[in-house]
Design a protein around this motif. Structure first.
Motif, short mmCIF file in Angstrom:
data_model
loop_
_atom_site.label_atom_id
_atom_site.label_comp_id
_atom_site.label_asym_id
_atom_site.label_seq_id
_atom_site.Cartn_x
_atom_site.Cartn_y
_atom_site.Cartn_z
N ASP A 9 0.84 -1.19 0.00
CA ASP A 9 0.00 0.00 0.00
C ASP A 9 0.88 1.24 0.00
OD1 ASP A 9 -2.36 -1.48 0.15
OD2 ASP A 9 -2.33 -1.49 2.34
N TRP A 10 0.35 2.32 -0.53
CA TRP A 10 1.06 3.60 -0.50
C TRP A 10 1.16 4.09 0.93
CZ3 TRP A 10 3.47 5.56 -4.64
CH2 TRP A 10 3.06 5.17 -5.90
N PHE A 11 2.28 4.71 1.29
CA PHE A 11 2.43 5.33 2.61
C PHE A 11 3.19 6.63 2.45
CE2 PHE A 11 6.02 2.51 2.03
CZ PHE A 11 7.11 3.24 2.48
N VAL A 12 2.98 7.56 3.38
CA VAL A 12 3.66 8.85 3.33
C VAL A 12 5.09 8.65 3.80
CG1 VAL A 12 3.71 11.21 4.24
CG2 VAL A 12 1.53 10.14 3.69
N SER A 13 6.00 9.17 3.03
CA SER A 13 7.42 9.04 3.34
C SER A 13 7.78 9.74 4.64
CB SER A 13 8.25 9.63 2.21
OG SER A 13 9.61 9.72 2.60
N SER A 14 8.63 9.12 5.44
CA SER A 14 9.09 9.75 6.67
C SER A 14 10.02 10.92 6.37
CB SER A 14 9.80 8.72 7.55
OG SER A 14 10.94 8.20 6.89
N TYR A 15 10.49 11.05 5.13
CA TYR A 15 11.35 12.16 4.73
C TYR A 15 10.55 13.34 4.19
CZ TYR A 15 15.39 9.12 5.24
OH TYR A 15 16.35 8.31 5.76
N VAL A 26 5.08 6.62 -1.02
CA VAL A 26 5.98 5.59 -1.50
C VAL A 26 5.27 4.25 -1.41
CG1 VAL A 26 8.20 4.46 -1.01
CG2 VAL A 26 7.95 6.91 -0.61
N ARG A 27 5.59 3.35 -2.33
CA ARG A 27 5.15 1.96 -2.21
C ARG A 27 6.22 1.07 -2.80
NH1 ARG A 27 0.14 0.88 -6.36
NH2 ARG A 27 1.25 1.37 -8.28
N PHE A 28 6.28 -0.14 -2.28
CA PHE A 28 7.26 -1.11 -2.73
C PHE A 28 6.60 -2.12 -3.66
CE2 PHE A 28 8.67 0.18 1.56
CZ PHE A 28 9.79 0.89 1.16
N THR A 29 7.32 -2.50 -4.71
CA THR A 29 6.83 -3.50 -5.66
C THR A 29 7.88 -4.60 -5.79
OG1 THR A 29 7.85 -2.57 -7.64
CG2 THR A 29 5.73 -1.63 -6.98
N ASN A 30 7.57 -5.62 -6.54
CA ASN A 30 8.55 -6.67 -6.81
C ASN A 30 9.76 -6.14 -7.57
OD1 ASN A 30 7.09 -8.66 -5.56
ND2 ASN A 30 6.19 -9.45 -7.42
N HIS A 31 9.59 -5.02 -8.25
CA HIS A 31 10.64 -4.49 -9.11
C HIS A 31 11.40 -3.32 -8.48
CE1 HIS A 31 8.96 -7.08 -12.12
NE2 HIS A 31 7.79 -6.54 -11.91
N GLY A 32 10.96 -2.86 -7.33
CA GLY A 32 11.64 -1.74 -6.69
C GLY A 32 10.67 -0.88 -5.90
N GLU A 34 8.14 2.83 -5.96
CA GLU A 34 7.47 3.88 -6.71
C GLU A 34 7.21 5.06 -5.78
OE1 GLU A 34 4.00 1.95 -8.30
OE2 GLU A 34 5.11 1.32 -10.08
N VAL A 35 7.26 6.28 -6.32
CA VAL A 35 7.05 7.50 -5.56
C VAL A 35 6.06 8.37 -6.32
CG1 VAL A 35 8.20 9.54 -4.60
CG2 VAL A 35 9.44 7.37 -4.74
N ARG A 36 5.15 9.02 -5.58
CA ARG A 36 4.21 9.95 -6.22
C ARG A 36 3.93 11.13 -5.30
NH1 ARG A 36 -1.52 6.59 -5.88
NH2 ARG A 36 -1.77 6.74 -3.61
N ASP A 37 3.43 12.20 -5.86
CA ASP A 37 3.08 13.42 -5.14
C ASP A 37 1.71 13.25 -4.50
OD1 ASP A 37 2.46 16.01 -4.30
OD2 ASP A 37 3.02 16.95 -6.20
N THR A 38 1.59 13.52 -3.22
CA THR A 38 0.29 13.37 -2.55
C THR A 38 -0.73 14.40 -3.02
OG1 THR A 38 1.01 14.74 -0.69
CG2 THR A 38 1.26 12.37 -0.45
N LYS A 39 -0.27 15.53 -3.55
CA LYS A 39 -1.20 16.56 -4.02
C LYS A 39 -1.71 16.30 -5.42
CE LYS A 39 1.86 19.52 -3.00
NZ LYS A 39 2.70 20.72 -2.93
N ASN A 40 -1.05 15.40 -6.15
CA ASN A 40 -1.46 15.13 -7.53
C ASN A 40 -1.20 13.65 -7.84
OD1 ASN A 40 -2.27 15.36 -10.13
ND2 ASN A 40 -0.73 16.85 -10.73
N ARG A 41 -1.95 12.78 -7.20
CA ARG A 41 -1.73 11.33 -7.29
C ARG A 41 -1.93 10.77 -8.69
NH1 ARG A 41 -4.48 11.53 -1.89
NH2 ARG A 41 -2.81 11.06 -0.41
N THR A 42 -2.71 11.43 -9.51
CA THR A 42 -2.97 10.91 -10.85
C THR A 42 -1.93 11.38 -11.88
OG1 THR A 42 -4.46 12.74 -11.35
CG2 THR A 42 -5.44 10.73 -10.42
N ALA A 43 -0.97 12.18 -11.47
CA ALA A 43 0.03 12.72 -12.40
C ALA A 43 1.09 11.69 -12.78
CB ALA A 43 0.70 13.95 -11.79
#
Length: 62
Positions: A9-15, A26-32, A34-43
């Motif tokens: 699941d996505w979680f807010v980065s401690s940084y 941030v979320r973890f996948t089998n391949h590494g 992924e990072v996304r902006d919380t203000k624009n999740r669909t970007a």
């Protein structure tokens, strides 16, 4: 047929910047990772392989 990749699941980065809304998720996948902006999740997301993500975290820790 290959199995679906495991994705956490996505979680807010401690940084992230605390309460000033400069947050990334941030979320973890089998391949590494992924990072996304919380203000624009669909970007879209930035994807990093495991080695690159580990190097990034080491650089943050100095």
């Amino acid at each position: 047929m290959s199995p679906e990749p495991t994705v956490s699941d996505w979680f807010v980065s401690s940084y992230s910047g605390g309460n000033n809304n400069n947050c990334v998720e941030v979320r973890f996948t089998n391949h590494g990772t992924e990072v996304r902006d919380t203000k624009n999740r669909t970007a879209g997301t930035l994807a990093f392989g495991t080695d690159r993500w580990s190097a990034f975290l080491r650089a943050l820790r100095g």
